[in-house]
Write an enzyme that holds these catalytic residues in place. Structure first.
Site, PDB file in Angstrom:
ATOM      1  CG  ASP A  26      -3.828 -44.965 -25.509  1.00 51.19           C
ATOM      2  OD1 ASP A  26      -3.224 -44.715 -26.568  1.00 51.19           O
ATOM      3  OD2 ASP A  26      -4.435 -46.037 -25.311  1.00 51.19           O
ATOM      4  CG  ASP A  86      -2.968 -50.650 -29.464  1.00 50.77           C
ATOM      5  OD1 ASP A  86      -2.302 -50.402 -28.439  1.00 50.77           O
ATOM      6  OD2 ASP A  86      -3.857 -49.888 -29.894  1.00 50.77           O
TER       7      ASP A  86
END
Length: 719
Positions: A451, A517
């Site tokens: 990430d 997301d």
């Protein structure tokens, strides 16, 4: 394609031609294949490349070279900009030599004014994507003053009919939102100053004939294959670009002082990828998909059905609960389980612990071993979430090594409670490499979800005081490469607040991207639709979430979520421990469906229908013998029924067996009775000729909003 003065490259219906004139070669053609040119034809192409001498203009026709500068009276964006203590800012390059093989052409230029040598390599790949690679070197005898490089871009010309621009913008949870506008005089310029492409990345800058669509129109596209700061532009001057009308270009955006070339030093620019198609956006996507699938870094292995724990447990890591989730995942057919954020020291929320990459023994007294062993015993791969490029100030790493933070001594505002770790710092780099190497080795980690949750504002090296965005990107590449070298079977996902780092540079080192997301299927239909404009479905992470969306609070039916997630590298984000027996059965049937269609979905051609209703989508993946389509309704439409809808990509001369797949459930319909073919195709296969399917079209059922159905087509042997 060659003659004494004209050289070129040909592949997949595309050709690129250059005249080896002096002082600098000029681009004669980029686009449709001109065929194998004879010397007479090559001379004709060269002869017709000369333009008019305009009023109140230079007294010779303006050329457009492979390395445009003011020396050729080019008033647009120059190929190179910079200076050496104020001198050498107006280069006058000349051709020094060239080399060519079947796939690549390298032109060598030199410039006495700036003291720079340039190696410009064009490689036309078998898919028709043209790679442009640039290396700029400071002469060994150029003097004591370094050359401050301000920019290097790759530029190609466009014809007058290329008059409409399509690129992308976006935000967190709404990545790759398309925007179209006419190509006006001046510049359509996009600069990325986020240290990564960002959620608003231009992504694929396309210029084409006005009104180009998925299926039709001539289009030219460009992508900067780089994971840091970038510059993209389409530019049109009133006088044109030689006999061409405009230009398309891009490269790395360099910060002041970031690249200073001493004598003998070189700058290697990121590869810029160009592609042309006369089959609209689907044709352009097909070229880039074939290009990516042919890269050595693209895995050919089946993409495992995944379960990621984030939306199931968040930071609440409890071994018993995770073991229960693991057992259920195996039962429904999951092949990879990924443990998300919350496993490392002190990490109970997002304010603490980033940078301390050791297992939290307070939560995991036996380490991750009990979970990992159970995952592997059930035949699944084990994945782990990490965010190596970031650090919380509330971490041992930040407290003990403040010089490792990328930013000024007086830090600005945090973003998501974190700052950037300067991985170009040799000690920080070695710390991260050692920590990640140890984790992968100790726990047999098969997969890292990597990430990157903040942008690189004020990215300055505290030790050197210089801008650090480029160095950070190069260090990231080295770190990924070294980890892969030490662990050849390790797979890595590029996640950056969702889809904030999706580019062909990072995908040269990773195996998939997290598109967003947001996994609300209503949003995901559009996000995945446009993410697939550049990269193929098998590298686009696509998960099924809970009934109530984590990022939108919207409630959607399971069948819609399952149908949407099927068209990518599929996975599950929902908490299976809270699923009903009926829901678990649906997940199981869907998992089997994914595995059945995986070879097609991850190897076929992506097609998207051009529909007048913006709230209805028809998209699919086709091969010579099989196709899977999704008919989705996003919102209610003004028309009572959609009528006949053409299925793109099929062979009109073939006979097809059509089935409505009910494995993931059926959508709810907004009609008293569905079309007859649909009712029959639910009960069993219906044979229909390709001419009806792809020329006349099928009358599609009227769906309620936020609903989708799946159509399975296979060819019938008439012999």
């Amino acid at each position: 394609m060659s003659s004494p003065t004209v050289v070129g490259l040909r592949a997949a219906g595309t050709s690129f031609a250059v005249e080896l004139g002096r002082p600098v070669p000029r681009v004669l053609h980029w686009g449709a294949d001109l065929g194998e040119l004879s010397e007479v034809e090559a001379e004709a192409l060269r002869l017709t490349a000369g333009g008019a001498v305009l009023n109140n203009a230079p007294d010779v026709p303006r050329p457009f070279s492979v390395w445009p500068t003011e020396a050729e009276t080019w008033s647009g964006t120059p190929a190179v900009s910079g200076h050496a203590a104020g001198r050498g800012a107006v280069p006058r390059p000349v051709l020094r030599g060239f080399s060519q093989d079947d796939a690549a052409l390298t032109l060598e230029l030199t410039d006495a004014s700036s003291g720079l040598d340039v190696a410009l390599t064009y490689r036309l790949t078998p898919s028709g994507v043209l790679e442009v690679a640039t290396k700029v070197t400071r002469h060994g005898d150029a003097g004591a003053e370094p050359y401050d490089l301000a920019g290097v871009v790759a530029v190609l010309p466009l014809p007058r009919r290329a008059a409409e621009v399509l690129d992308f913008t976006g935000k967190w949870c709404r990545e790759r939102s398309p925007q179209r506008l006419p190509l006006a005089f001046g510049g359509h310029v996009r600069e990325v100053r986020r240290g990564k492409p960002g959620a608003d990345s231009p992504y694929l800058l396309t210029v084409g004939e006005p009104g180009f669509s998925f299926a039709s129109g001539e289009v030219w596209g460009m992508h900067v294959a780089w994971s840091g700061d970038q510059k993209w532009f389409a530019e049109q001057l009133p006088e044109g670009a030689g006999v061409h009308a405009s230009v398309l270009g891009g490269g790395e955006l360099l910060r002041p002082g970031e690249v200073r070339l001493a004598a003998g030093e070189s700058y290697v620019a990121p590869v810029v990828c160009f592609a042309w198609s006369d089959e609209g956006l689907d044709g352009l996507a097909a070229r880039f998909h074939a290009y990516h699938r042919a890269r050595a870094t693209h895995t050919g292995k089946p993409r495992p059905l995944s379960l990621n724990t984030w939306e199931a447990v968040y930071f609440e890591h409890d071994l018993d609960r995770l073991l229960e989730l693991t057992e259920l995942a195996a039962k429904v057919g999951v092949e990879r389980l990924v443990l998300d954020d919350g496993w490392f020291r002190g990490r109970r929320d997002d304010t603490v612990g980033l940078g301390d990459w050791t297992v939290d023994r307070a939560v995991w007294p036996q380490g991750l071993t009990p979970l990992v062993e159970r995952v592997h015993a059930l035949g699944m791969e084990f994945g782990l979430w990490v965010e190596p490029e970031m650090v919380n100030l509330d971490s041992d790493t930040a407290r003990e090594h403040p010089s490792w933070i990328l930013g000024p001594a007086e830090l600005g505002a945090p973003s998501r409670n974190q700052y950037t770790l300067n991985i170009a710092h040799p000690e920080a780099y070695q710390y991260l490499l050692g920590s990640l190497d140890a984790l992968v080795g100790e726990y047999g980690v098969d997969y890292l979800k990597w990430d990157h949750n903040r942008e690189l504002h004020e990215a300055y090296d505290r030790v050197t005081g210089r801008a650090g965005s480029r160095a950070q990107t190069l260090a990231l590449y080295r770190l990924l490469d070294e980890l892969r070298l030490r662990h050849p079977r390790l797979e890595i996902e590029s996640c950056a607040s969702g889809g904030g780092r999706v580019d062909l540079g990072i995908l040269g080192r990773t195996d998939r991207v997290w598109a967003s997301d947001c996994i609300d299927p209503l949003e995901r239909q559009a996000i995945q639709r446009w993410t697939a404009q550049l990269i193929p479905p098998e590298v686009i992470g696509s998960h099924v979430g809970a009934e109530r969306g984590h990022t939108t609070a919207r409630v959607t039916e399971l069948s819609f979520r399952l149908a949407t997630a099927l068209f990518g590298h599929a996975g599950i984000e929902a908490d299976l421990t809270r699923s009903t027996p009926e829901e678990l059965a649906a997940f199981t049937a869907w998992a089997q469906l994914y595995k059945e269609f995986r070879p097609l979905l991850h190897g076929g051609r992506v097609v998207r229908a051009d529909l007048p209703d913006a709230d209805a989508y028809l998209h699919g993946v086709v091969s010579q013998t099989r196709a899977l389509f999704c008919w989705a309704r996003l919102a209610t439409g003004a028309a009572g029924q959609p009528g006949r809808v053409r299925l793109p990509g099929l062979d009109p001369s073939r006979l097809y067996r059509v089935r409505v797949r009910t494995d993931a459930g059926l959508p709810s319909l907004r009609e008293v009775a569905a079309p007859e073919w649909f009712t029959r195709a639910v009960d069993g296969p219906v044979e229909l000729p390709g001419s009806v399917l792809t020329v006349a079209g099928l009358p599609m059922p009227v769906l309620d909003p936020a609903q989708a159905l799946l159509l399975d087509l296979s060819t019938v042997d008439r012999s």
